[in-house]
Write an enzyme that holds these catalytic residues in place. Structure first.
Site, PDB file in Angstrom:
ATOM      1  CD  GLU A 117      12.266 -34.740   7.712  1.00 13.89           C
ATOM      2  OE1 GLU A 117      11.295 -35.334   7.257  1.00 13.89           O
ATOM      3  OE2 GLU A 117      12.938 -35.170   8.654  1.00 13.89           O
ATOM      4  CG  HIS A 231       3.875 -37.590   5.583  1.00 15.12           C
ATOM      5  ND1 HIS A 231       4.075 -36.977   4.370  1.00 15.12           N
ATOM      6  CD2 HIS A 231       5.072 -37.582   6.209  1.00 15.12           C
ATOM      7  CE1 HIS A 231       5.352 -36.622   4.269  1.00 15.12           C
ATOM      8  NE2 HIS A 231       5.977 -36.977   5.374  1.00 15.12           N
TER       9      HIS A 231
END
Ligand SMILES: Cc1cc2nc3c(=O)[nH]c(=O)nc-3n(C[C@H](O)[C@H](O)[C@H](O)COP(=O)(O)OP(=O)(O)OC[C@H]3O[C@@H](n4cnc5c(N)ncnc54)[C@H](O)[C@@H]3O)c2cc1C
Length: 523
Positions: A117, A231
């Site tokens: 990630e 996010h």
């Protein structure tokens, strides 16, 4: 109080941190009672997609030191380096214990699968059910905790202390709304974050920051509250309020790229890791590009990824429900409030400055995340600190206490959450300035009423109001841009005078006051 019960430890919350702690406490022979204001699996944990960042030692070239370095790089100079090293080093054993409790991670043969990630220099994130890691962790912990006393629909209202200042229990509303007292020498807050401070969030309805508000009112400190992580990629389906489906960063980890409406890859040249830059960088770049092009969203192009539906079943289902086929069409995405990097000041051992009050998981500020959390470090933190907090509870048994209790001061004022959410989304999201922050404070101030109804909504709205005031105070004080705190009027980092964490405590009137020197307050 209409009812009373007692325990050695009361745990608030049934996410990864609370259930890990409760299971450990029961194993240590403590009488533990767990309260959760909703059902057992209604916190953020069950929604986690990407996985748990951990170095298990079986991936060539990856090391604990590299994981520590990535965490520090993402944290923008505000991490507590000792806390980072301690939590990351404890990760493998914590994940091993979780597996022993029944959590099944994706694997081919004996070796667990890994994904990568944003901000990670290696493929080190273990996952379950493709992109359903949190659901599997929650399932396993709930199953393991079946024999424990878990009071669902019970709302923690305030920490009760004795006259010596030691925790004496928790004021709770039961599932009929009746107030009662759970007497206990130890209370562990594992109540999650405060994404509901914003109109659009990945967080469930339970994430209203109650634990931070309870801790502040009990005399503990909070820090780094201005660092709310957005996010970069939630599914955009038009303007909406409330929880929105996440498109996990692992989709970019496995090759998807961001494009604007014209198809241009705008992350290239913004950061050496391009589309896999840390979250704050990607979220700010998307926000800028949306402003530059007047678009409501950007696009995540995953059309080149093989086996999308099998690898990311949760994202695939959300897209299909919105009429999008991610194997053929770029996914429309925007940033949304996602994670509270700050919280109640606590050590890696879970202790706060209030004797008998502990914090673990997203509610806590241990120093792991600094100004910006590295992806998939939070489940890890919940596992490690949940366990350590119980060790502290056991060690602290026998601290001096008094039988005389102090009635907690009521919440100072409450504004309706819709007003708070609109003000915070308009003026205190990605890209803040002094004028906007002052406007948000004025709007919330003028909408604040003194009476707090003693029910779940009242408790949550009081918490959201207090945290909004605290976030605005800290964001106004931090006149620089760092991590997920982006000031348009101070766009550069200012290491000369703003490298310390800002600490919030309540003044005598019960209002948030900003300081910089109370981090040593965590025992
Ligand atoms: C969509 C999404 C995806 C994510 N993906 C990842 C990921 O891939 N990897 C990762 O590491 N992290 C991820 N995160 C973050 C991570 O899931 C959370 O930080 C973590 O699960 C928080 O766990 P917790 O135990 O601290 O709190 P939670 O799981 O949020 O649980 C909080 C609990 O407290 C209870 N509670 C709250 N207030 C009260 C009250 N007043 N009285 C009684 N009970 C109360 C709630 O009912 C709930 O049971 C993600 C988060 C979201 C929202």
């Amino acid at each position: 109080m209409r009812w009373e019960a007692s325990a050695d430890l009361v745990v608030v919350g049934t996410g990864v941190a609370g259930l890990t702690a409760a299971l450990d406490a029961a194993e240590a022979g403590l009488r533990v009672v767990v309260v959760t204001k909703d059902g057992v699996a209604e916190g953020s944990t069950r929604w986690a997609q990407g996985g748990v960042a951990v170095v298990l030692g079986d991936i060539a070239g990856d090391t604990v030191e590299a994981h520590v370095a990535d965490t520090l790089a993402a944290g923008g100079g505000l991490n507590d380096a000792a806390a980072v090293a301690e939590i990351v080093t404890a990760g493998p054993a914590a994940v091993q214990r979780l597996r022993a409790r029944g959590a099944l991670f994706d694997a081919r043969g004996p070796k667990l699968d890994r994904t990568r990630e944003g901000g990670h220099s290696a493929f080190r994130v273990v996952h379950a059910g493709g992109d359903a890691t949190g659901a599997e962790i929650e399932r396993a912990l709930v199953e393991a905790a079946k024999a424990l006393t878990i009071l669902t629909g019970h709302v923690a209202v305030d920490v009760v202390k004795d006259v010596s200042g030691h925790v004496a229990g928790l004021h709770v509303l039961d599932d009929h709304g009746r107030p009662g007292l759970l007497q206990a020498p130890a209370v562990l807050l594992a109540s999650g974050g405060y994404g509901q401070l914003y109109a659009s969030t990945t967080n469930p309805a339970t994430s209203t920051g109650d634990g931070v508000a309870l801790a502040l009112r009990a005399g503990a400190a909070a820090a780094d509250l201005e660092f709310v992580q957005f996010h970069p990629t939630v599914l955009y389906t038009g303007p909406a309020v409330g929880r929105r489906p996440l498109v996990t960063e692992a989709v970019r980890g496995e090759g998807a790229v961001l494009r604007d409406r014209a198809g241009t890859r705008f992350m290239v040249g913004q950061h050496p890791l391009a589309d896999l830059a840390p979250r704050d960088v990607v979220a700010a770049a998307i926000t800028r590009r949306m402003a530059e092009t007047g678009a409501d969203c950007m696009f995540l192009d995953a059309t080149e990824l093989a086996g999308f539906a099998d690898r990311f079943p949760t994202v695939y289902a959300s897209c299909r429900a919105a009429g999008i086929d991610p194997t053929r069409d770029p996914i429309p995405v925007t940033p949304a409030a996602h994670y509270a990097c700050g919280g109640v000041v606590a050590g890696v051992d879970g202790r706060t400055a209030v004797p008998g009050l502990y914090a673990a998981g997203e509610v806590a500020r241990t120093g792991l995340h600094g100004a910006n959390r590295l992806a998939s470090n939070s489940l890890l933190e919940g596992l490690v600190v949940g366990e350590r907090a119980v060790r502290s509870v056991v060690e602290d048994r026998g601290l001096p206490r008094s039988a005389e209790l102090v009635v907690p001061a009521p919440a100072v004022g409450v504004a309706q959450r819709g007003i708070v959410q609109r003000a915070m989304s308009a003026f205190a999201a990605i890209g803040r300035d002094a004028t906007g922050l002052a406007t948000a404070s004025d709007v919330i101030e003028s909408a604040t009423l003194l009476a707090t109804p003693l029910d779940r909504t009242g408790v949550e709205d009081a918490a959201l109001t207090l945290i909004a005031q605290a976030v605005l105070a800290a964001a106004g004080t931090r006149r620089e841009t760092r991590g997920c705190h982006v000031r348009t009027d101070f766009p550069e980092r200012d290491d000369v005078w703003q490298k310390e964490s800002l600490v919030i405590t309540l003044d005598e009137a019960g209002r948030p006051a900003v300081g910089t020197d109370a981090l040593a307050g965590a025992a």
